[in-house]
Design a protein around this motif. Sequence first.
Motif, short mmCIF file in Angstrom:
data_model
loop_
_atom_site.label_atom_id
_atom_site.label_comp_id
_atom_site.label_asym_id
_atom_site.label_seq_id
_atom_site.Cartn_x
_atom_site.Cartn_y
_atom_site.Cartn_z
N LEU A 162 9.08 5.97 2.05
CA LEU A 162 9.69 6.92 2.99
C LEU A 162 9.24 8.35 2.68
O LEU A 162 9.05 9.16 3.59
N VAL A 164 6.46 9.39 1.83
CA VAL A 164 5.14 9.71 2.37
C VAL A 164 5.25 10.17 3.82
O VAL A 164 4.56 11.08 4.26
N PHE A 165 6.15 9.52 4.56
CA PHE A 165 6.30 9.87 5.98
C PHE A 165 7.19 11.09 6.17
O PHE A 165 6.95 11.92 7.05
N LEU A 166 8.23 11.15 5.36
CA LEU A 166 9.20 12.23 5.50
C LEU A 166 9.06 13.14 4.28
O LEU A 166 9.72 12.96 3.27
N LEU A 244 11.29 -2.67 2.82
CA LEU A 244 10.76 -1.42 3.37
C LEU A 244 9.37 -1.15 2.82
O LEU A 244 8.44 -0.82 3.55
N LEU A 248 6.02 -0.94 5.12
CA LEU A 248 5.49 0.39 5.42
C LEU A 248 4.23 0.72 4.63
O LEU A 248 3.57 1.71 4.89
N ARG A 251 1.01 1.38 6.53
CA ARG A 251 1.05 2.66 7.24
C ARG A 251 0.87 3.84 6.30
O ARG A 251 0.34 4.89 6.69
N TYR A 254 -2.61 5.02 6.07
CA TYR A 254 -3.13 5.79 7.19
C TYR A 254 -2.81 7.28 7.09
O TYR A 254 -3.54 8.10 7.61
N VAL A 255 -1.70 7.59 6.47
CA VAL A 255 -1.28 8.99 6.51
C VAL A 255 -1.40 9.70 5.17
O VAL A 255 -1.17 10.90 5.08
#
Lengths: 256, 404
Positions: A162, A164-166, A244, A248, A251, A254-255
């Motif tokens: 989480l 990494v995304f947030l 989770l 995730l 993904r 990718y980011v």
Amino acid sequence: MAAHWALLWQLLRHDVQERYVGTVLGVFWLLAQPLFMLLVYALVFGEILQVRLGTSTETGAFAAWLLAGLSAFNALAEVLTRAPSVLIERRELLLNSPLPPALLPLLPVGASLIVEGLSVGLLWLWLCVQGQCQPLAIVLYLPFLLLRLLFSLAFAYGLAVLGVFLRDLRQLIPPLLTVLLLVSPIVYPMSIVPESFQGWFAWNPLAYLVEGYRVALLEGRFLWEAFAGLLVLASACVALGWWLFQHLLLRVRYVL
Amino acid sequence: MSVDWAIRLEDAGVAYRRYAHPRDALLEWVLRRPRHTPFHALQGVNLALPAGASLGVVGDNGAGKSTFLKMLAGNLPPTEGRCEIRGRHSALLELGTGLQPAFSGVENARLGLALRGLSHAEIAAKLPAVLAFAELGAFAQQPVKTYSSGMIVRLVFAVAAVIEPDVLIVDEALSVGDQYFQKKSLDRMRAILSNGATLVFCSHNLYQVREMCRQAVWLEQGKVRLFGDAQTVVDAYQDAVRARAAVGADLPSGFKHQQQGSHLGLPLLLSVTLNRDVFQTYEPFSIHIQATQGNRPLGDVHVGIVIRRNDEVQCYGISTLHDGVTLQTVGEGILATTFSIEQLQLLAGEYCLEVWLIDSSGVHVYDSRERCCHFRVQQAGQHQGVGMVALAHRWGEVAHAVTS
């Protein structure tokens, strides 16, 4: 499997070295920091605010009681603070080496084990010097350590992806930890909490974990109910965290 | 299904997703609605290599070579299809990636060995060999961030190669090392190959690819353009690069027929024919040329030819004027000649001709055909040499050789 251990050991060694390279105290910062806070809490709550545990009036006993609770809390805090950035910090290894990604969230958990080991070891020594050590304390403490590790794993895996995304998560964790410390009976006993609030406190799993630590380490007793309840909760959390992480992870590549 | 393979790719591909912001990747997962632009770095790769094979990887920048190698190395899981590798594999990818700059060479070597699946005991056993191979000396204890690129490649190659992997994957990186280390590392790769391991080697140095590899794959825009025998694939790739270089140079392309003087009774080229359009090196080669004589005397009409490779390099040019040859009359006002080479010494490549009809001064051009008669030369193998032409040679005895 032996290879994964070797790899994990190398990574953990680098992880700890990296943080304390060039410092005078080195790895003992892991202990110095919590000890300093312990001193502050003992002074503020024990001496200034005169928080007392039942009949005991001794500040030394209060400090030991604080240390038992803080050992669990600090170790958890270590994981919660580090986990959201662990994949970002090791981006290079994650993307450019055949590193099994599931090893990375184990790093903060490993570091927390060192923090807790030092802290509980010190408490044990202190109690022995005082002649108050319970012979079975360490054995009874280990199941609660296991619970703490399960919760840590759950948060480590979940927050690692989480985070990494947030990216804001990293900033959010420290204030959340302060709140968690203050709403849990860690630096003050349940006994001074007003009746009307005690119902709320009953919902806090951390309160049971800390209580389990204290009862095992200081009194040499084992809280079966707390252990069983927390084990169910911790297992569910680990399953969720791992789920989770697995879902995730792709993904994340990718980011990153 | 036979188990006689070391690497097997079935319709393997890697698609990256590009997100405007990291949180979009999470929102997409939660909302189940696409928020990305896909980018196919590699698509539909089918390959099976037996153990002991050697595969060269060629292609332009951005063709997917790095992605291909990363996938083989296990750094990047394929998003489509399957990628299977049997045995312990070890990869040397882009320079310096996967290193921890703040840590010493020794620490990085330990980590590198652990990443390749070695246990504590194996790491302790292999570490001296790695450091000996890398020849870093006292620098081994210094942080890697203080290393030169040559030292980094030595360290990384030592880690990758010393563990004697079943599959060794080597990227471009080697070219950074000095000549001494390049030779040492190529020797090491050969030794690993001769022990029955499988090699995947990517280099812009096509000579090395041909030398090291029996097979090769040419990647173009994320897809396999050609897979096969290394010589064939490298030649085909080289031809394509040369052809593009020629176009890029903005030279007149195709067939150009100048008719500057037909109405003035000046000589004109009628036809230029080759005996065939695909040759093997050392095969007979001949060009037949016909031209009109116009109103010029026979001695004032000469033919010049130039063989050009498709990257515009002039391979050879000569004329009847310089050779002192006179054209023959084959009909009313029609002249002809044949230019022949018994053993064509050209090596693999695509070539074409330029034919000039010139006067006896060699300065005035009556007519010309540029870039006509395209032909291809294939060579039997590397043993015929590399470059443009096979030069006659012999290896002689050394005058003062010492017998040991």
